[in-house]
Scaffold this motif. Sequence first.
Motif, short mmCIF file in Angstrom:
data_model
loop_
_atom_site.label_atom_id
_atom_site.label_comp_id
_atom_site.label_asym_id
_atom_site.label_seq_id
_atom_site.Cartn_x
_atom_site.Cartn_y
_atom_site.Cartn_z
N ARG A 111 43.76 46.80 40.28
CA ARG A 111 44.04 48.18 39.89
C ARG A 111 45.53 48.57 40.01
NH1 ARG A 111 41.60 51.15 36.57
NH2 ARG A 111 39.87 52.11 37.57
N PRO A 112 46.22 48.24 41.09
CA PRO A 112 47.62 48.67 41.18
C PRO A 112 48.53 47.98 40.13
CG PRO A 112 46.87 47.82 43.30
CD PRO A 112 45.77 47.63 42.33
N GLN A 172 42.33 44.27 30.49
CA GLN A 172 42.86 44.26 31.86
C GLN A 172 41.76 44.35 32.91
OE1 GLN A 172 46.64 46.43 32.53
NE2 GLN A 172 46.14 47.39 30.56
N SER A 173 40.53 44.03 32.53
CA SER A 173 39.42 44.18 33.47
C SER A 173 39.55 43.24 34.68
CB SER A 173 38.09 43.94 32.77
OG SER A 173 38.03 42.61 32.25
N GLN A 174 40.25 42.13 34.55
CA GLN A 174 40.41 41.18 35.65
C GLN A 174 41.70 41.41 36.45
OE1 GLN A 174 37.94 38.97 36.39
NE2 GLN A 174 36.85 40.04 34.76
N ALA A 179 45.36 39.41 33.00
CA ALA A 179 45.17 40.07 31.71
C ALA A 179 44.77 39.02 30.67
CB ALA A 179 46.44 40.78 31.28
N ARG A 180 43.93 39.43 29.71
CA ARG A 180 43.47 38.51 28.68
C ARG A 180 43.72 39.11 27.31
NH1 ARG A 180 37.56 37.63 30.66
NH2 ARG A 180 37.91 39.77 31.15
#
Length: 190
Positions: free
Chosen positions: A131-132, A126-128, A13-14
């Motif tokens: 998914r879970p 949260q693109s990086q 997350a960034r």
Amino acid sequence: MPERNKQFGLYGARGTKGHEAVARQLDALAGYIATPVTARRGLLARLRYLTRTDHARHRAREAGLTVTDRTLKAWLDGTRSPSRANLERIEQAYRTVRRENVARYLFARLNREGRGTRVEIHPINQSQVDRPRQRAVEYRTLNVRHWDRIVRAWAVGDDQGLDDAWVDQIVDLGSQWGQYEYVTNVGFAA
């Protein structure tokens, strides 16, 4: 506090701390001189701001600009140029004095006689994140009515005080306020 993130970014997350985004926005509202201090025009604008009154001169000295009046006059006249260290001191003194001067205005403007100012909080990126492991975090708005502690901490450069004051405000988001400790952006206008 129980909701504080201990290992932010562990899964990709960034974002930035919410109080840092608030400080960035307050800096934008402060309206600093856009020309860099390394350019003659930017240097003169900052020096004029710091020397236009005795009170401004006194505040600049307290903020770290401890050169003689003779040196200041030489810089203003263009007969001498400040060293790189003095340019940094000039910039730091200018930002400190500007924050102090603008803080009184921002108190009134952001508090709006008790009505407060609407703040938009954009969640972390949260693109990086796999998914879970992604959280369901959404864009939120909050009406902040008490800006005094936030602006006061920003004006004196108290990072921890600004963080504490900001967290005290986002607790109003409810039980999931910890999800907004780190954000992509915080936006508000005065």
